[in-house]
Design a protein around this motif. Sequence first.
Motif, mmCIF file in Angstrom:
data_model
loop_
_atom_site.group_PDB
_atom_site.id
_atom_site.type_symbol
_atom_site.label_atom_id
_atom_site.label_comp_id
_atom_site.label_asym_id
_atom_site.label_seq_id
_atom_site.Cartn_x
_atom_site.Cartn_y
_atom_site.Cartn_z
ATOM 1 N N MET A 19 34.487 59.780 50.139
ATOM 2 C CA MET A 19 33.295 59.272 49.852
ATOM 3 C C MET A 19 33.544 57.964 48.902
ATOM 4 O O MET A 19 34.879 57.929 48.512
ATOM 5 C CB MET A 19 32.336 59.901 48.870
ATOM 6 N N GLY A 20 32.911 56.852 48.770
ATOM 7 C CA GLY A 20 33.253 55.916 47.801
ATOM 8 C C GLY A 20 32.035 54.755 47.555
ATOM 9 O O GLY A 20 31.172 55.081 48.294
ATOM 10 N N ALA A 21 32.133 53.919 46.716
ATOM 11 C CA ALA A 21 31.216 52.754 46.887
ATOM 12 C C ALA A 21 31.282 52.079 47.906
ATOM 13 O O ALA A 21 31.973 52.069 48.717
ATOM 14 C CB ALA A 21 31.588 51.999 45.386
ATOM 15 N N THR A 22 29.868 51.437 48.042
ATOM 16 C CA THR A 22 29.708 50.472 49.223
ATOM 17 C C THR A 22 30.690 49.422 49.168
ATOM 18 O O THR A 22 30.913 48.703 48.255
ATOM 19 C CB THR A 22 28.394 50.039 49.029
ATOM 20 N N GLY A 23 31.271 49.015 50.260
ATOM 21 C CA GLY A 23 32.111 47.927 50.514
ATOM 22 C C GLY A 23 33.667 48.111 50.097
ATOM 23 O O GLY A 23 34.581 47.222 50.020
ATOM 24 N N THR A 24 33.772 49.618 50.073
ATOM 25 C CA THR A 24 35.364 49.876 49.984
ATOM 26 C C THR A 24 36.204 50.116 50.971
ATOM 27 O O THR A 24 37.459 50.542 51.105
ATOM 28 C CB THR A 24 35.616 51.248 48.930
ATOM 29 N N GLY A 25 35.433 49.953 52.316
ATOM 30 C CA GLY A 25 36.313 50.072 53.585
ATOM 31 C C GLY A 25 36.307 51.466 54.060
ATOM 32 O O GLY A 25 36.951 51.685 55.152
ATOM 33 N N LYS A 26 35.461 52.235 53.599
ATOM 34 C CA LYS A 26 35.431 53.765 54.322
ATOM 35 C C LYS A 26 34.823 53.660 55.584
ATOM 36 O O LYS A 26 35.311 54.380 56.532
ATOM 37 C CB LYS A 26 34.629 54.447 53.375
ATOM 38 N N SER A 27 33.940 52.748 55.885
ATOM 39 C CA SER A 27 33.233 52.952 57.395
ATOM 40 C C SER A 27 33.056 51.815 58.054
ATOM 41 O O SER A 27 32.060 51.234 58.598
ATOM 42 C CB SER A 27 31.839 53.563 57.209
ATOM 43 N N SER A 28 34.141 50.936 58.097
ATOM 44 C CA SER A 28 34.413 49.437 58.556
ATOM 45 C C SER A 28 33.873 49.403 59.985
ATOM 46 O O SER A 28 33.632 48.431 60.398
ATOM 47 C CB SER A 28 35.675 49.024 58.387
ATOM 48 N N GLU A 29 33.932 50.281 60.617
ATOM 49 C CA GLU A 29 33.657 50.422 62.074
ATOM 50 C C GLU A 29 32.225 50.408 62.423
ATOM 51 O O GLU A 29 31.621 50.290 63.466
ATOM 52 C CB GLU A 29 34.166 51.614 62.588
ATOM 53 N N ILE A 30 31.393 50.751 61.456
ATOM 54 C CA ILE A 30 29.970 50.889 61.404
ATOM 55 C C ILE A 30 29.243 49.444 61.290
ATOM 56 O O ILE A 30 29.428 48.747 60.289
ATOM 57 C CB ILE A 30 29.394 51.858 60.291
ATOM 58 N N ASP A 31 28.265 49.124 62.129
ATOM 59 C CA ASP A 31 27.601 47.685 62.304
ATOM 60 C C ASP A 31 26.684 47.872 60.886
ATOM 61 O O ASP A 31 25.814 48.702 60.768
ATOM 62 C CB ASP A 31 26.675 47.679 63.432
ATOM 63 N N PRO A 32 26.875 46.741 59.915
ATOM 64 C CA PRO A 32 26.094 47.086 58.618
ATOM 65 C C PRO A 32 24.397 46.740 58.851
ATOM 66 O O PRO A 32 23.472 46.813 58.036
ATOM 67 C CB PRO A 32 26.575 45.922 57.826
ATOM 68 N N TYR A 33 24.319 46.003 60.068
ATOM 69 C CA TYR A 33 22.944 45.659 60.340
ATOM 70 C C TYR A 33 22.060 46.574 61.259
ATOM 71 O O TYR A 33 21.026 46.395 61.810
ATOM 72 C CB TYR A 33 22.936 44.486 61.046
ATOM 73 N N TYR A 84 28.614 75.595 55.274
ATOM 74 C CA TYR A 84 30.071 75.154 55.062
ATOM 75 C C TYR A 84 30.532 74.973 53.840
ATOM 76 O O TYR A 84 29.463 74.851 52.808
ATOM 77 C CB TYR A 84 29.846 73.803 55.804
ATOM 78 N N ASP A 85 31.563 75.084 53.389
ATOM 79 C CA ASP A 85 32.270 74.887 52.267
ATOM 80 C C ASP A 85 32.914 73.554 51.933
ATOM 81 O O ASP A 85 33.793 73.197 52.875
ATOM 82 C CB ASP A 85 33.546 76.000 51.811
ATOM 83 N N SER A 86 32.321 72.640 51.313
ATOM 84 C CA SER A 86 32.361 71.208 51.254
ATOM 85 C C SER A 86 33.600 70.726 50.021
ATOM 86 O O SER A 86 33.248 71.411 48.964
ATOM 87 C CB SER A 86 31.466 70.484 51.266
ATOM 88 N N PHE A 87 34.515 70.045 50.507
ATOM 89 C CA PHE A 87 35.468 69.595 49.454
ATOM 90 C C PHE A 87 35.051 67.942 49.459
ATOM 91 O O PHE A 87 35.237 67.257 50.667
ATOM 92 C CB PHE A 87 36.667 69.681 49.882
ATOM 93 N N PHE A 88 34.837 67.358 48.344
ATOM 94 C CA PHE A 88 34.453 65.812 48.192
ATOM 95 C C PHE A 88 35.931 65.138 47.619
ATOM 96 O O PHE A 88 36.223 65.494 46.637
ATOM 97 C CB PHE A 88 33.345 65.499 47.654
ATOM 98 N N ILE A 89 36.149 63.978 48.232
ATOM 99 C CA ILE A 89 37.287 63.073 47.660
ATOM 100 C C ILE A 89 36.373 61.730 47.617
ATOM 101 O O ILE A 89 35.965 61.048 48.456
ATOM 102 C CB ILE A 89 38.251 62.997 48.635
ATOM 103 N N TRP A 90 36.475 61.186 46.372
ATOM 104 C CA TRP A 90 35.666 59.934 46.071
ATOM 105 C C TRP A 90 36.868 58.842 45.897
ATOM 106 O O TRP A 90 37.957 58.981 45.062
ATOM 107 C CB TRP A 90 35.152 60.089 44.611
#
Length: 95
Positions: A19-33, A84-90
């Motif tokens: 995870m991370g703040a918006t605009g950090t490039g985590k999901s650059s393939e997703i259409d923002p519109y 599920y046992d979840s692990f989060f990386i920020w």
Amino acid sequence: MNTFINDDEFKKKKVIFIMGATGTGKSSEIDPYSDFKAENFCLQVVVYIEKILKSQCVPIIVGGSNLYMENLMEDPVFMFKYKYDSFFIWIDVEQ
């Protein structure tokens, strides 16, 4: 005091979230519109997690806002936090 270990905790399937703040490039393939809502995210995540787990791999979910994650974890339909046992990386980078 209960000294027994809850065996259900060891049966949970492992999932990693990046995870991370918006605009950090985590999901650059997703259409923002696109009209992609938290419900869409939850449905897709659950489907893909199960596909990945069937191949004996640990799913790594990248992207999605905090709203999406909260929706996924708290939604009683998906029962995600019980399965599920979840692990989060920020990811913390400058935009």
